[in-house]
Design a protein around this motif. Structure first.
Motif, PDB file in Angstrom:
ATOM      1  N   LYS A  81      12.503  18.602 -16.011  1.00  0.00           N
ATOM      2  CA  LYS A  81      12.592  17.139 -16.065  1.00  0.00           C
ATOM      3  C   LYS A  81      12.938  16.700 -17.478  1.00  0.00           C
ATOM      4  CE  LYS A  81       8.815  16.674 -12.746  1.00  0.00           C
ATOM      5  NZ  LYS A  81       7.494  16.085 -12.508  1.00  0.00           N
ATOM      6  N   ILE A 116       9.915   7.491 -19.342  1.00  0.00           N
ATOM      7  CA  ILE A 116      11.009   7.569 -18.372  1.00  0.00           C
ATOM      8  C   ILE A 116      11.201   9.048 -18.050  1.00  0.00           C
ATOM      9  CG2 ILE A 116      13.432   7.059 -17.896  1.00  0.00           C
ATOM     10  CD1 ILE A 116      13.182   4.912 -20.190  1.00  0.00           C
ATOM     11  N   GLU A 117      10.991   9.380 -16.791  1.00  0.00           N
ATOM     12  CA  GLU A 117      11.066  10.768 -16.344  1.00  0.00           C
ATOM     13  C   GLU A 117      12.237  10.906 -15.374  1.00  0.00           C
ATOM     14  OE1 GLU A 117       8.256  12.575 -13.165  1.00  0.00           O
ATOM     15  OE2 GLU A 117       7.239  12.749 -15.087  1.00  0.00           O
ATOM     16  N   ARG A 118      13.165  11.792 -15.690  1.00  0.00           N
ATOM     17  CA  ARG A 118      14.334  12.011 -14.837  1.00  0.00           C
ATOM     18  C   ARG A 118      14.291  13.435 -14.304  1.00  0.00           C
ATOM     19  NH1 ARG A 118      16.095   9.142 -19.443  1.00  0.00           N
ATOM     20  NH2 ARG A 118      17.061   7.134 -18.935  1.00  0.00           N
ATOM     21  N   THR A 164      14.633   8.738 -11.146  1.00  0.00           N
ATOM     22  CA  THR A 164      14.133   8.248 -12.432  1.00  0.00           C
ATOM     23  C   THR A 164      12.861   7.453 -12.188  1.00  0.00           C
ATOM     24  OG1 THR A 164      16.395   8.087 -13.261  1.00  0.00           O
ATOM     25  CG2 THR A 164      14.713   6.876 -14.465  1.00  0.00           C
ATOM     26  N   LYS A 165      11.769   7.901 -12.811  1.00  0.00           N
ATOM     27  CA  LYS A 165      10.494   7.186 -12.729  1.00  0.00           C
ATOM     28  C   LYS A 165      10.212   6.565 -14.088  1.00  0.00           C
ATOM     29  CE  LYS A 165       8.491  10.232  -9.287  1.00  0.00           C
ATOM     30  NZ  LYS A 165       7.517  11.289  -9.031  1.00  0.00           N
ATOM     31  N   CYS A 166      10.069   5.244 -14.101  1.00  0.00           N
ATOM     32  CA  CYS A 166       9.774   4.508 -15.328  1.00  0.00           C
ATOM     33  C   CYS A 166       8.339   4.018 -15.229  1.00  0.00           C
ATOM     34  CB  CYS A 166      10.718   3.319 -15.481  1.00  0.00           C
ATOM     35  SG  CYS A 166      12.457   3.751 -15.357  1.00  0.00           S
TER      36      CYS A 166
END
Length: 133
Positions: free
Chosen positions: A91, A105-107, A116-118
């Motif tokens: 990630k 921000i995790e992609r 994408t989790k913000c």
């Protein structure tokens, strides 16, 4: 491992994004415009420099960085942030800091899609992108 992110991606879904922008402190008008756009994201890598280019009818932004090296970014909503991006368990993890605040921000690639989790505080927005042909 960053190579799996390379390509052009079109947003296909967005969940809770307006709530995230509200938590960040973005004004109503910009929240409305930003949450209605469906941007495309182009990811390239050139000699270790990663480039994320986000194109939308709202705004086009581009940021270049190297893994594990701090960099500055002015976000589409006008915040001047300090960032660092690392690669952890496949990630891309971005920590964004400004005015004693922080977002994550995790992609990651899940079932061929870029998810994408913000996150800020208890608010999490999820934006999903499909690879363009």
């Amino acid at each position: 491992m960053v190579e799996q992110f390379v390509g052009t991606w079109k947003m296909v879904s967005s969940e809770n994004f307006e709530e995230l922008l509200k938590e960040i402190g973005v004004g109503f008008a910009i929240r409305q415009m930003a949450s209605r756009t469906k941007p495309s994201l182009t990811v390239t890598v050139d000699q270790g420099t990663i480039c994320l280019k986000m194109l939308s009818s709202f705004k086009t932004t581009e940021v270049k960085f190297r893994l594990n090296q701090p960099f500055n970014e002015t976000t589409p909503d006008g915040r001047d942030t300090t960032n660092i991006v690392s690669l952890e368990n496949g990630k891309l993890l971005q920590i964004q800091s400004w005015d004693s605040k922080e977002t994550t921000i995790e992609r990651e690639i899940v079932d061929g899609k870029l998810v994408t989790k913000c996150k800020m505080g208890n608010v999490v927005a999820v934006r999903t992108y499909q690879r363009e042909a």
